[in-house]
Design an enzyme around this catalytic site. Structure first.
Site, PDB file in Angstrom:
ATOM      1  CG  ASP A  93      -0.288  -0.042   2.526  1.00  0.00           C
ATOM      2  OD1 ASP A  93       0.927   0.230   2.583  1.00  0.00           O
ATOM      3  OD2 ASP A  93      -0.956  -0.338   3.519  1.00  0.00           O
ATOM      4  CB  SER A  94       0.185   4.703  -0.904  1.00  0.00           C
ATOM      5  OG  SER A  94      -0.832   5.127  -0.002  1.00  0.00           O
ATOM      6  N   GLY A  95       1.030   3.726   2.174  1.00  0.00           N
ATOM      7  CA  GLY A  95       1.383   4.271   3.472  1.00  0.00           C
ATOM      8  C   GLY A  95       0.494   5.420   3.906  1.00  0.00           C
ATOM      9  N   GLY A  96      -0.357   5.899   2.997  1.00  0.00           N
ATOM     10  CA  GLY A  96      -1.179   7.065   3.304  1.00  0.00           C
ATOM     11  C   GLY A  96      -2.151   6.846   4.442  1.00  0.00           C
ATOM     12  CG  PHE A  97      -5.534   3.773   6.302  1.00  0.00           C
ATOM     13  CD1 PHE A  97      -6.791   4.355   6.292  1.00  0.00           C
ATOM     14  CD2 PHE A  97      -5.230   2.876   7.315  1.00  0.00           C
ATOM     15  CE1 PHE A  97      -7.728   4.057   7.275  1.00  0.00           C
ATOM     16  CE2 PHE A  97      -6.157   2.568   8.301  1.00  0.00           C
ATOM     17  CZ  PHE A  97      -7.407   3.163   8.268  1.00  0.00           C
ATOM     18  CG  ASP A 147      -5.389   7.199  -0.997  1.00  0.00           C
ATOM     19  OD1 ASP A 147      -4.386   6.754  -0.386  1.00  0.00           O
ATOM     20  OD2 ASP A 147      -6.525   6.729  -0.828  1.00  0.00           O
ATOM     21  CD  GLN A 194     -10.025   7.818  -0.880  1.00  0.00           C
ATOM     22  OE1 GLN A 194     -11.109   7.893  -0.294  1.00  0.00           O
ATOM     23  NE2 GLN A 194      -9.036   7.041  -0.433  1.00  0.00           N
ATOM     24  N   GLY A 221     -11.090   4.356   1.089  1.00  0.00           N
ATOM     25  CA  GLY A 221     -11.927   5.188   1.930  1.00  0.00           C
ATOM     26  C   GLY A 221     -13.232   4.575   2.364  1.00  0.00           C
ATOM     27  CG  ASP A 271      -5.945  -5.195   2.232  1.00  0.00           C
ATOM     28  OD1 ASP A 271      -5.516  -4.889   3.363  1.00  0.00           O
ATOM     29  OD2 ASP A 271      -6.509  -4.374   1.484  1.00  0.00           O
TER      30      ASP A 271
END
Length: 381
Positions: A93-97, A147, A194, A221, A271
């Site tokens: 994943d991007s790490g954003g969450f 995101d 999103q 989201g 996931d």
């Protein structure tokens, strides 16, 4: 092994889709559940066990790995596949969450997010470009754009602002991914839809992302605390606006019921930490629903979780023993129950795939829900 990323639809049954994703590290059968290996490990499981259960792909977390042991160190040690002894497909994943949910003193700007590590208090900046750079250092097969995942409920203006920012970050992520040669290595970058719980914003996001050359598209989201019916309604609005010929990934979902209902609405990848986290807390998933092994009524129950299961953890250990392990705080409890839970999830996915191929997904869906409604099989004796 293949040199290029590719997705192929093999069958449809209503909105449900059966396909396969080819990556440089193997083929992923879809619909697919991806066990979460947050810090380079699926907790309480050996990689060989995860693979033996039918997992074609696992997920790694960019935020956690960038902090510890660092993406640069993983790269020096040969990349994430070698580092965690998983020679199959990896999605990061991007790490954003995690930046939004875990980091301290975070500040969001057009450029990215600056934050303080929850591990040691060190300061970092996560931009769309840096997120892609980290994922390239890790060497994952499927990577995600950065995101902004906004918490729900939220005002429409706030949801739209976050959605528009995520679209601009999607363009920047794609440029960096191409500059770093991801497509030439057969890697994939997914865009993330999103729009919160606002249907027309979801459609705008999906449509504008679909015009960008991503290898796959995700729905982000959702499953962030909103009711299930809201999540499903957003999927019903969103998936028809997503490209038909690319994989669709619903991030962070979820329960077996969430998965079954989301497949019915056109989702290909999932996931969630739920099966592994539940296993560490004494909760087992079975084809007859959930079993709480903390409950005293299991203390003298000699029967296994499911005597017909292929997984030894479900078939060969009594509920009484599992209850004892949970109450005693033994590590084996987490190992056995996680094994059982991931086995059940993968068995469910296999059943879904076979049902779509046979054109009987709706029958399978109804039969599965009927079994869950019957409840814990210990009540049936």
């Amino acid at each position: 092994m293949t040199d290029r990323f590719a997705f192929r639809l093999l069958a449809r049954d209503g909105a449900a889709r059966r396909g396969e994703i080819r990556t440089p590290h193997g083929t992923v059968q879809t619909p697919a559940f991806m066990p979460v290996g947050t810090q380079g490990t699926v907790k309480a499981m050996y990689p060989e066990q995860v693979r033996a259960l039918g997992s074609d792909v696992v997920l790694g977390n960019t935020y956690h790995l960038m902090l510890r042991p660092t993406a640069e160190r993983v790269a020096r040690l040969g990349g994430l596949h070698k580092f965690m002894n998983w020679p199959h497909t990896i999605l990061t994943d991007s790490g954003g969450f995690q930046v939004m949910s875990l980091a301290q003193l975070r500040k969001l700007t057009e450029n990215g997010v600056t934050f303080q590590s929850h591990v040691d208090g060190s300061r970092h900046e996560m931009t769309p470009e840096r997120s892609v750079e980290i994922q390239q250092l890790l060497g994952s097969d499927i990577q995600m754009q950065l995101d902004e995942c906004i918490a729900l409920p939220a005002a429409r203006d706030d949801v739209e602002r976050a959605m528009r920012l995520s679209l601009r970050w999607a363009e920047r992520s794609r440029r960096k991914f191409e500059e770093m040669g991801g497509p030439e290595r057969g890697q994939a970058l997914y865009g993330i839809v999103q729009g919160g719980d606002v249907p027309d914003l979801r459609v705008i996001s999906a449509t504008e992302l679909g015009a960008m050359p991503f290898e796959g598209y995700s729905v982000g989201g959702l499953a962030v605390g909103e009711p299930q019916d809201v999540m499903l309604r957003m999927l019903e609005e969103t998936t028809p606006a997503m490209p038909e010929d690319k994989p669709r990934y619903l991030m962070g979902v979820g329960t077996p019921e969430d998965i079954l209902e989301s497949v019915a609405r056109g989702i290909d990848q999932f996931d969630c930490v739920m099966p592994t986290r539940a296993g560490r807390h004494g909760l087992a998933y079975t084809r007859f629903g959930k079993v709480n092994l903390k409950n005293a009524r299991h203390a003298e129950d000699h029967r296994p979780l499911d005597e017909e299961a292929e997984c030894p953890a479900a078939r060969d250990y009594s509920r009484a023993y599992l209850h004892h392990l949970v109450k005693a705080g033994e590590g084996l409890a987490a190992m056995l129950l996680t094994w059982n839970n991931l086995a059940y999830y993968q068995s469910l996915m296999k059943g879904i795939r076979e049902a779509i191929e046979a054109g009987r997904f709706e029958d399978f869906r109804n039969e599965t829900r009927e079994n869950w409604a019957r409840g814990d099989i210990s009540k049936l004796a």
